[in-house]
Design a protein around this motif. Sequence first.
Motif, PDB file in Angstrom:
ATOM      1  N   UNK A  33      -2.610   3.989 -16.620  1.00 37.21           N
ATOM      2  CA  UNK A  33      -1.878   5.509 -16.027  1.00 37.21           C
ATOM      3  C   UNK A  33      -1.079   4.300 -15.576  1.00 37.21           C
ATOM      4  N   UNK A  34       0.233   5.188 -15.772  1.00 41.74           N
ATOM      5  CA  UNK A  34       1.439   4.919 -15.557  1.00 41.74           C
ATOM      6  C   UNK A  34       1.577   5.712 -13.786  1.00 41.74           C
ATOM      7  N   UNK A  35       0.738   6.988 -13.468  1.00 41.84           N
ATOM      8  CA  UNK A  35       1.188   6.762 -11.976  1.00 41.84           C
ATOM      9  C   UNK A  35      -0.441   6.709 -11.130  1.00 41.84           C
ATOM     10  N   UNK A  36      -1.136   6.191 -11.919  1.00 41.27           N
ATOM     11  CA  UNK A  36      -2.536   5.288 -10.979  1.00 41.27           C
ATOM     12  C   UNK A  36      -2.309   3.961 -10.891  1.00 41.27           C
ATOM     13  N   UNK A  37      -0.440   3.561  -9.784  1.00 39.84           N
ATOM     14  CA  UNK A  37      -1.036   2.187  -9.746  1.00 39.84           C
ATOM     15  C   UNK A  37      -1.957   1.222  -9.164  1.00 39.84           C
ATOM     16  N   UNK A  38      -1.733   0.819 -10.371  1.00 41.08           N
ATOM     17  CA  UNK A  38      -2.503  -0.811  -9.898  1.00 41.08           C
ATOM     18  C   UNK A  38      -2.167  -2.318  -9.644  1.00 41.08           C
ATOM     19  N   UNK A  39      -3.010  -2.539  -8.892  1.00 36.67           N
ATOM     20  CA  UNK A  39      -2.411  -4.452  -8.299  1.00 36.67           C
ATOM     21  C   UNK A  39      -3.081  -5.722  -9.002  1.00 36.67           C
TER      22      UNK A  39
ATOM     23  N   UNK B  23       4.420   5.707  -5.547  1.00 31.20           N
ATOM     24  CA  UNK B  23       4.516   5.494  -6.756  1.00 31.20           C
ATOM     25  C   UNK B  23       3.528   6.152  -7.418  1.00 31.20           C
ATOM     26  N   UNK B  24       2.497   6.435  -6.860  1.00 36.65           N
ATOM     27  CA  UNK B  24       2.027   7.269  -7.166  1.00 36.65           C
ATOM     28  C   UNK B  24       2.116   9.470  -7.914  1.00 36.65           C
ATOM     29  N   UNK B  25       3.242   9.252  -6.450  1.00 40.23           N
ATOM     30  CA  UNK B  25       3.503  11.017  -6.958  1.00 40.23           C
ATOM     31  C   UNK B  25       4.157  10.655  -7.568  1.00 40.23           C
TER      32      UNK B  25
ATOM     33  N   UNK C 199      -1.120 -10.165  -7.975  1.00 32.29           N
ATOM     34  CA  UNK C 199       0.094 -10.171  -7.235  1.00 32.29           C
ATOM     35  C   UNK C 199       1.299  -9.139  -8.233  1.00 32.29           C
ATOM     36  N   UNK C 200       0.726  -8.438  -9.253  1.00 31.62           N
ATOM     37  CA  UNK C 200       1.901  -7.645  -9.797  1.00 31.62           C
ATOM     38  C   UNK C 200       1.512  -6.295  -9.665  1.00 31.62           C
ATOM     39  N   UNK C 201       2.012  -5.301  -9.584  1.00 31.86           N
ATOM     40  CA  UNK C 201       1.636  -3.671  -9.462  1.00 31.86           C
ATOM     41  C   UNK C 201       2.237  -3.057 -10.411  1.00 31.86           C
ATOM     42  N   UNK C 202       1.589  -2.653 -11.551  1.00 28.47           N
ATOM     43  CA  UNK C 202       2.211  -2.007 -12.651  1.00 28.47           C
ATOM     44  C   UNK C 202       2.098   0.054 -12.666  1.00 28.47           C
ATOM     45  N   UNK C 203       3.525   0.342 -12.623  1.00 27.06           N
ATOM     46  CA  UNK C 203       3.556   2.048 -12.803  1.00 27.06           C
ATOM     47  C   UNK C 203       4.126   2.135 -12.500  1.00 27.06           C
ATOM     48  N   UNK C 204       5.043   3.662 -13.231  1.00 33.59           N
ATOM     49  CA  UNK C 204       6.495   4.417 -13.282  1.00 33.59           C
ATOM     50  C   UNK C 204       6.861   4.676 -12.180  1.00 33.59           C
TER      51      UNK C 204
ATOM     52  N   UNK D   7       1.205  -1.872  -0.363  1.00 34.73           N
ATOM     53  CA  UNK D   7       0.016   0.214   0.054  1.00 34.73           C
ATOM     54  C   UNK D   7       0.655   1.515  -0.506  1.00 34.73           C
ATOM     55  N   UNK D   8       2.028   1.172   1.380  1.00 34.94           N
ATOM     56  CA  UNK D   8       2.894   2.217   0.838  1.00 34.94           C
ATOM     57  C   UNK D   8       3.479   2.732  -0.498  1.00 34.94           C
ATOM     58  N   UNK D   9       3.788   1.341  -1.328  1.00 38.53           N
ATOM     59  CA  UNK D   9       4.616   1.755  -2.307  1.00 38.53           C
ATOM     60  C   UNK D   9       3.765   1.990  -3.292  1.00 38.53           C
ATOM     61  N   UNK D  10       2.704   2.004  -3.054  1.00 43.81           N
ATOM     62  CA  UNK D  10       1.424   2.566  -4.630  1.00 43.81           C
ATOM     63  C   UNK D  10       1.219   3.674  -3.819  1.00 43.81           C
TER      64      UNK D  10
END
Length: 447
Positions: free
Chosen positions: A102-108, A23-25, A111-116, A17-20
């Motif tokens: 969207x690269x700065x709207x991380x999704x899981x 990553x959203x920043x 078991x894989x999280x996507x985001x810049x 959760x903290x990583x997401x």
Amino acid sequence: MGGVAERVGALVPQLVDDLKALTAIPSIAFPGFPQEEVVRAHDTVVGHLRDVGVTDISSIDLPDTSPVILARVPGPPGAPTVLLYAHYDVQPAGDESQWTHPPFEPVEIDGVVYGRGVADDKSNLMAHIGALRYYEGRPPVNLTIVFEGQEEWGSPLDTYPPQAPELFACDAMVIADTGNIRPGVPTFTTALRGDAELTVEVRTLPEPKHSGLYGGPAPDALLALLAALATLHDDAGRPAVDGLRADEWTGAQPMDEAAYREAVGAADGVPLLGSGTIADRLWAGPAITVVGIDAPQVDGAVLAVVPYARALVNIRVHPQQSAAEAQEAVARHLEAVRPFGIELTVARNDAGDGFSAATDGPAYAAASAAMATAWGAEPIRIGSGGAIPLVSGLHAAVPQAEILMFGAEDSLCNLHAPNERLVVDELRRTVIAMVEFFDAFGRPDAH
């Protein structure tokens, strides 16, 4: 591993959760992007450190760079000191139409999280935070924490450590800006190629001249430049410049030509360049790449002899060769070519040395055992064709410290590309490896 794995597993949901949230920043330190987002990421990371009980938090203030977080966590009396490194800035997203989300709207997803930046390098930063949370801020070793905010753009921190070696004094460093060759395969990066650049210019005429009226005897700058660049490689695509070091790679050989061809998308009929194993060519030898040319575009080109042309040449250097030495070898080669008798102007640009890690010390032994425990397999050794200039600076500042490069990302994570992703289980195992390493290296008999 039972107790450690279970306790780390309990930490993972909050870590993710903290990583997401981090990553959203969009903490992009490149010019033209909002600096306040980089500061926001900085403040978020400082908040995580404070929340786990770290009180000795300061910064290294360098010109023209984002804040460098410097924190210290005391361990038991007589314990060794480990420096932890990661960075909280990220690459730009690039063409957002190439992203599935969207690269700065991380999704899981599964078991894989996507985001810049979720892999490079915020996952590794959160792995350090996860280890601190495991110990509730009281680790069995002394910790020096260095989290920077401008690694992707380039920072004065790269060359700063030798100017203040006391800030970075330690027995071992964990440089968490690398990861596994693929998920599930514990991997140390033990060699980094150096990096250097040259700008090559040719000017033959004051202005373009009609190719019908003057073409033939008129000296063509673009033709001269192309002729010179063609001498940098032999017929097999091997660098053909005297003075560049090349060896055989003695570590793991995790990729054959077929796998490499698939990884880069080279069609079967397109030959790969060079000779030796793929690892030899990527990790233990030089590469010379023409990364840009200034010349008239095909669309809209006029029928004229080109009076001026310029190219940017990138050189990847053997881990144990001076980057400046390799740069000079290529520069001398180009200056001596004189295609058709035409002189080239060669400018020496930036040059950063590579690094080759020692693998026979107590920290490496402790980390190897820790990674074997975390992943259930013996770790392999690979190199990196990319450069991490700060590693050379840290090694120069604290030459006796062992440098360990491992982390939660992997070579399939699309770092710097669309749809960057992190496998959550890799983060979990990286935190386990950190904890097991601290426990083992902190024991008095480990030294």
